[in-house]
Design a protein around this motif. Sequence first.
Motif, short mmCIF file in Angstrom:
data_model
loop_
_atom_site.label_atom_id
_atom_site.label_comp_id
_atom_site.label_asym_id
_atom_site.label_seq_id
_atom_site.Cartn_x
_atom_site.Cartn_y
_atom_site.Cartn_z
N LEU A 68 -15.30 -3.00 1.59
CA LEU A 68 -14.07 -2.58 2.73
C LEU A 68 -13.33 -3.35 1.34
CD1 LEU A 68 -14.24 -3.42 6.25
CD2 LEU A 68 -14.95 -0.62 5.05
N GLY A 69 -13.81 -3.68 0.59
CA GLY A 69 -12.75 -4.90 -0.60
C GLY A 69 -11.38 -5.31 -0.12
N GLY A 70 -10.08 -4.94 -0.72
CA GLY A 70 -9.22 -5.80 -0.33
C GLY A 70 -8.06 -5.10 0.19
N SER A 71 -8.12 -3.33 -0.08
CA SER A 71 -7.52 -2.31 -0.03
C SER A 71 -7.04 -2.05 1.48
CB SER A 71 -7.53 -1.44 -0.55
OG SER A 71 -6.89 -0.14 -0.54
N ALA A 72 -5.79 -1.84 2.16
CA ALA A 72 -5.47 -1.81 3.48
C ALA A 72 -5.44 -0.76 3.15
CB ALA A 72 -3.68 -2.14 3.78
N PRO A 73 -5.10 0.63 2.16
CA PRO A 73 -5.38 1.70 2.98
C PRO A 73 -6.94 1.77 3.08
CG PRO A 73 -3.95 1.32 1.27
CD PRO A 73 -4.59 0.79 1.23
N LYS A 74 -7.66 1.43 2.77
CA LYS A 74 -9.04 1.42 2.25
C LYS A 74 -10.18 1.24 3.92
CE LYS A 74 -11.81 0.39 -0.62
NZ LYS A 74 -13.10 -0.24 -1.80
N VAL A 75 -9.27 -0.28 4.54
CA VAL A 75 -9.67 -0.56 5.58
C VAL A 75 -8.92 0.65 6.71
CG1 VAL A 75 -9.01 -2.98 7.14
CG2 VAL A 75 -9.88 -2.85 4.29
N ALA A 76 -8.07 1.06 6.66
CA ALA A 76 -7.20 1.65 7.66
C ALA A 76 -7.92 2.60 8.27
CB ALA A 76 -5.92 2.16 7.43
N ARG A 77 -8.38 3.61 6.81
CA ARG A 77 -9.38 4.36 6.33
C ARG A 77 -10.96 4.28 7.47
NH1 ARG A 77 -7.54 5.26 1.64
NH2 ARG A 77 -8.87 5.25 0.55
N TRP A 78 -11.77 3.38 7.04
CA TRP A 78 -12.77 2.67 8.01
C TRP A 78 -12.92 2.93 9.60
CZ3 TRP A 78 -13.63 -2.19 10.45
CH2 TRP A 78 -15.06 -2.31 10.28
N LEU A 79 -11.64 1.27 9.57
CA LEU A 79 -10.85 1.87 11.06
C LEU A 79 -11.39 2.88 11.77
CD1 LEU A 79 -8.64 -0.77 10.70
CD2 LEU A 79 -10.64 -1.32 11.61
N GLY A 80 -10.59 4.03 11.31
CA GLY A 80 -10.73 5.16 11.82
C GLY A 80 -11.99 5.94 11.62
N ASP A 81 -12.82 6.01 11.14
CA ASP A 81 -14.25 6.44 10.64
C ASP A 81 -15.01 5.57 12.19
OD1 ASP A 81 -13.64 7.83 8.72
OD2 ASP A 81 -14.35 5.91 6.99
N ILE A 82 -14.76 4.11 11.86
CA ILE A 82 -15.39 3.53 13.25
C ILE A 82 -15.26 4.74 14.55
CG2 ILE A 82 -16.22 2.05 11.93
CD1 ILE A 82 -14.56 -0.28 13.45
N ARG A 83 -13.96 4.41 14.79
CA ARG A 83 -13.50 4.90 16.20
C ARG A 83 -14.18 6.39 16.52
NH1 ARG A 83 -7.02 3.43 16.59
NH2 ARG A 83 -7.08 4.20 18.00
N GLU A 84 -14.41 7.35 15.23
CA GLU A 84 -14.08 8.44 15.45
C GLU A 84 -16.25 8.90 15.79
OE1 GLU A 84 -15.16 12.22 12.45
OE2 GLU A 84 -13.61 11.05 11.99
#
Length: 380
Positions: free
Chosen positions: A46-62
């Motif tokens: 997930l690295g240190g990027s907030a947008p990347k983490v936000a996308r990952w959070l959206g993915d796991i909710r889906e």
Amino acid sequence: MVLGGAAEESLGAAAGRDGAMDAALAALYDGGDGGDGPSDKRSAGLGGSAPKVARWLGDIREYFPSTVVQVMQADAIERLDLTRLLLEPEMLAAVEPDVHLVGTLLSLNRVMPDKTKETARQVVRKVVEQLERRIEQKTRAAVTGALNRAARISRPRHADIDWDRTILANLKHYQAEHRTVIPERLIGYGRRGTSVQRDVVLCVDQSGSMAASVVFSGVFAAVLASMRSLRTSLVVFDTSVVDLTEQLSDPVEVLFGTQLGGGTDINRAVAYSQQLITRPRDSIFVLISDLYEGGIREEMLRRVAEMTAAGVQVVVLLALSDEGAPSYDHENAAALAALGVPAFACTPDAFPDLMAAAIERRDLKAFAERLTDQRATTGR
């Protein structure tokens, strides 16, 4: 997906939706160094990027049910040190709100930038509203019923007669020839309208380990405070003591008034709470703490003994959460038990029944034993 990246060479990579789920799991669990440096080609982290983490959070909710999402979020915060990213509004907007996330946000409250605070409040309010729907009706029903049963009168209306107690009180008037009891004294459930019948003081340890308990305590305190038959006070403490009673009309404000972390001075908190108790026999004192005392232990025990001797119903909850058996100071718990004060973990679903038992001055030790046995049986 269960076998992870190590199995791809022999079994092949997952594709389509399965591949997307596999990638979401890999980003969290395959990074050997916390996510910035992947352990193999499959793990991007997930690295240190907030947008990347936000996308990952959206993915796991889906891709995953909410219960799994909450576990993965908690693991991400711990394994990948994402605490600082919770200060980013775009990430908070993507998070699945739960009690543990609220605890994390509250611990970051003092360092949270202004641009994030409103988003954080929305997250906290959503969780608070969910908890209120879960607990409010049962709490009101249990407390109101207990207050009515506790306020017994000698000239009840027919519908308010407590027949079990009436028969027990009039057994000496049994008429053998009629095979019945002639009640000379009726015992009923009184109804005192809106007068204050009990004073309740919730004293809550806000050290970091008590985060979930702080959240549930704040919501319960707000529900109890909304009942005019109770006078409810909420005191939170670490090495200092803060009285949040004036904020109980808004549980979100209550929670943002806490400051998770820091040390613990139970004695100081108990001393302050003693000052709030003016009607000992009509008062209930609930200490919610893991009992790791940083203050003066002997004085804390002496103050608790003074309250019980004066007639206060005192109960100690080692946790008020769904998390199971907590870590706690066994020596202090045993010392309190020797004073007749039960110390046990309580789930939010059992708390209304606990309050009802305290209002009716039932044996709280027996209540604690039943609850502990139930948790041992169910594993919760």
